[in-house]
Design a protein around this motif. Structure first.
Motif, short mmCIF file in Angstrom:
data_model
loop_
_atom_site.label_atom_id
_atom_site.label_comp_id
_atom_site.label_asym_id
_atom_site.label_seq_id
_atom_site.Cartn_x
_atom_site.Cartn_y
_atom_site.Cartn_z
N ASN A 109 8.21 -29.01 24.13
CA ASN A 109 9.12 -29.12 22.98
C ASN A 109 10.24 -30.09 23.34
O ASN A 109 10.11 -30.86 24.29
N SER A 110 11.33 -30.06 22.59
CA SER A 110 12.38 -31.08 22.76
C SER A 110 13.41 -30.73 23.83
O SER A 110 14.39 -31.46 24.00
N GLN A 126 18.87 -30.70 23.97
CA GLN A 126 17.89 -30.82 22.90
C GLN A 126 17.73 -32.30 22.53
O GLN A 126 18.57 -32.88 21.86
N MET A 127 16.64 -32.89 23.00
CA MET A 127 16.37 -34.29 22.73
C MET A 127 15.77 -34.44 21.33
O MET A 127 15.58 -33.45 20.61
N ASP A 128 15.42 -35.67 20.96
CA ASP A 128 14.86 -35.92 19.63
C ASP A 128 13.34 -35.82 19.61
O ASP A 128 12.70 -36.27 18.64
N GLY A 129 12.77 -35.25 20.65
CA GLY A 129 11.33 -35.06 20.69
C GLY A 129 10.86 -34.67 22.08
O GLY A 129 11.67 -34.50 23.01
N LYS A 130 9.55 -34.51 22.23
CA LYS A 130 8.97 -34.20 23.53
C LYS A 130 9.14 -35.38 24.47
O LYS A 130 9.04 -36.53 24.06
N GLN A 131 9.39 -35.08 25.76
CA GLN A 131 9.65 -36.15 26.72
C GLN A 131 8.47 -36.30 27.68
O GLN A 131 7.61 -35.43 27.77
N LEU A 147 10.19 -40.77 24.95
CA LEU A 147 9.72 -39.84 23.94
C LEU A 147 8.45 -40.45 23.35
O LEU A 147 8.52 -41.26 22.41
N LYS A 150 7.69 -40.59 19.61
CA LYS A 150 8.68 -41.37 18.86
C LYS A 150 8.63 -42.85 19.21
O LYS A 150 9.37 -43.64 18.64
#
Length: 333
Positions: A109-110, A126-131, A147, A150
């Motif tokens: 998850n993020s 909490q990032m803007d997406g999976k890393q 990401l 993204k």
């Protein structure tokens, strides 16, 4: 800042002063008496003698603290010290700060995890997406992560733990992702499909290096300023590097299975993770050999990321789907 600004001027003054001292003479005046038969004609003469002045002077640089040459010690044996799980995670890329904080990318998850080397969660960003991939610029208090879904990179301030805006990687097709990442020449190298994109920290594309038609899962800067890259989805592959001018070189001729991550040391040796076979291998730059140093018997289970502490005293490996971190103590030679 003032001292740094005037240091050249101070050095010039120091050199001028040294030249001035060397040119100075110790002048003395003494009376030289004449023979008695010439008393009526002369009272004597004045004799001038010169001698160098014995003034000791040391250059400012000599008086400064000198840098100690440290002997490079490399890991030789690995002993499992700590093993800890991270709930709700698929752990991939790892980076380690000087104070042994772990920045761990999460492909579940993020949540980007910041942890101690004993397994305590210090922060969750909490990032803007999976890393996936991660690169650290500790002198700038910044970590950069990719990401993939993204098609972007995003940075985090290591002091405030605040994420910054997304930076879209240019020239990525709509159906492709970005994975590996490294910092080189104040620019960002990002792995895409068959290419390594070199972008500025504001997202401007500088160049794209062709490296073969598969995803670049990991990138690492080598000791001679080249980029090592791993393409795990090709099955068996060889360790290769590419220079910024696009020149590709084969580093290791032996086949490596599903190479997901690797790190190089200051002598050019490369530590390589094989995810499917759960091995850590060492490529020796000195004798060009490849040997297995850790296996599933040592706790590796689908490993996807590795990192060393700054002094190479600890090794950190992430078991991806198991959501756990292994911490090994390194005996150095």
């Amino acid at each position: 800042m003032l001292i740094n600004k005037i240091k050249d001027e101070l050095n010039c003054h120091a050199n001028d002063f040294q030249e001035l001292l060397s040119s100075q003479k110790d002048v003395s005046v003494s009376f030289k008496q004449s023979d008695l038969q010439f008393v009526m004609k002369s009272q004597g003469s004045v004799e001038i003698k010169q001698a160098s002045i014995d003034v000791k002077y040391q250059l400012c640089k000599i008086q400064q603290a000198q840098c100690l040459q440290q002997q490079i010690k490399l890991p030789s044996k690995f002993l499992l010290d700590v093993r800890f799980s991270v709930p709700y995670s698929n752990l991939v890329g790892i980076s380690v700060s000087k104070d042994n904080r772990l920045f761990v990318c999460n492909h579940f998850n993020s949540s980007l995890f910041v942890m101690s080397d004993k397994g305590k969660t210090l922060e969750t960003v909490q990032m803007d997406g999976k890393q996936w991939g991660i690169a650290m610029e500790e002198d700038k208090n910044t970590v950069w992560v990719t990401l993939p879904q993204k098609q972007s990179v995003q940075s985090v301030d290591m002091l405030t733990m605040k994420k910054r805006r997304l930076i879209k990687v240019p020239s990525c097709d709509s159906h492709l992702y970005v994975y590996g990442i490294a910092i080189i020449d104040e620019q960002i190298a990002v792995g895409g499909f068959g290419k390594i994109h070199i972008i500025s920290k504001t997202g401007d594309l500088k160049k794209s290096l062709e490296v073969g038609k598969s995803l670049v899962y990991s990138i690492s800067v080598g000791h001679t300023h080249q980029l090592y890259y791993a393409q795990a989805d090709t099955g068996k592959s060889t360790l290769k590097s590419v220079k910024l001018d696009g020149t590709i070189a084969s580093i290791c001729a032996e086949g490596i299975e599903n190479m997901t991550d690797f790190k190089s040391d200051k002598l050019g040796n490369v530590y390589i993770l094989e995810s499917t076979s759960s091995n850590l291998k060492l490529f020796s730059f000195e004798n060009k050999s490849l040997k297995t140093i850790l296996t599933s018997k040592d706790g590796l289970k689908g490993p996807y990321g590795l990192a060393f502490s700054k002094d190479f005293s600890k090794l950190f490996i992430s078991n991806c789907t198991a959501g756990e971190i292994l911490v090994f103590l390194c005996n150095q030679k």
